[in-house]
Design an enzyme around this catalytic site. Sequence first.
Site, mmCIF file in Angstrom:
data_model
loop_
_atom_site.group_PDB
_atom_site.id
_atom_site.type_symbol
_atom_site.label_atom_id
_atom_site.label_comp_id
_atom_site.label_asym_id
_atom_site.label_seq_id
_atom_site.Cartn_x
_atom_site.Cartn_y
_atom_site.Cartn_z
ATOM 1 N N GLY A 102 111.313 23.399 24.371
ATOM 2 C CA GLY A 102 111.242 22.640 23.120
ATOM 3 C C GLY A 102 110.532 23.432 22.041
ATOM 4 N N HIS A 110 115.757 30.006 19.185
ATOM 5 C CA HIS A 110 116.516 29.164 20.125
ATOM 6 C C HIS A 110 117.922 28.872 19.582
ATOM 7 C CE1 HIS A 110 112.265 27.841 21.173
ATOM 8 N NE2 HIS A 110 112.735 28.213 22.344
ATOM 9 N N VAL A 144 114.871 37.261 17.443
ATOM 10 C CA VAL A 144 115.025 36.895 16.030
ATOM 11 C C VAL A 144 113.648 37.024 15.367
ATOM 12 C CG1 VAL A 144 115.712 35.068 14.413
ATOM 13 C CG2 VAL A 144 116.887 35.309 16.610
#
Length: 276
Positions: free
Chosen positions: A23, A29, A175
């Site tokens: 999460g 993600h 990223v």
Amino acid sequence: MRIIRELTELPPAYDGAFIPTMGALHEGHFALIRRAVRTPHRPIVVSIFVNPTQFAPGEDFERYSRNFEEDYEKAQAAGAEVIFAPSVKAMYPPDTQIPIPPLPKVAREPGLEESSRPGHFEGVCQVVARLFDLLKPRCAVFGEKDYQQLLVIRAMVEHEGERWDGLEIISHETVRESDGLALSSRNVNLDTEQRSRATGLSKALQQASESSSPPAAEAAMRRILDDHDLEIDYAVVRDAETLMAVETLEKPTRALIAARLGNVRLIDNLAIPASI
Ligand code: PAF
């Protein structure tokens, strides 16, 4: 998008593309989810589970950022079709021993994450193996930011042979923010001053990638991390596959850093191409 919380709601196999997460989802993600969308496998299943067994006592399990509503909206926008968000009790039922697969060499022998976080990879392998058993995906996507974790998972899947029936592990590049900081769920815990010092990690890695030898690269990384007042767990150049020490840059290597700012621990890494 479907939300599954109970194991009893799971189909016998998903045969889809899987992105395991804890999460606190961010652009890193979403890039993994979009990578999964480019595979032929459906549905796109994202798990959201802050796994207690991969945190040592005193680590940030309790503090780990949790925001299910926001994660749900954003995962859906990125292409997720199923969210699997089990409770701790569902994943680790009382009186049931959830097995820990044998730890691959690349987890312990390089002396990196396991030295700073003993037991961490046992917990990661335990939960990932359990998720693979429950969801039976065709492929799973992992980020290169947790580079040692990626190698550990690949080795575990290879070792377990037919257990997950040809499961493919796909990696995706890290990223970064425009100033180089690798995206991480833990970045939200940095205050403004720490956020600016945290750019030392990517700067150090960049310098390492321009160095002429492993010792020169490691010295350069240490200098830059010190200049940014970062407490170093490790700053090393290692073989890109085994993560063991190297004497030259003739084969593909990886520069890897773990460093602390107050009670936030950040990791990052960068490929150093072979130099011949
Ligand atoms: O990389 C992570 O977020 C976690 O280690 C993982 C793979 C979801 C297992 O809990």
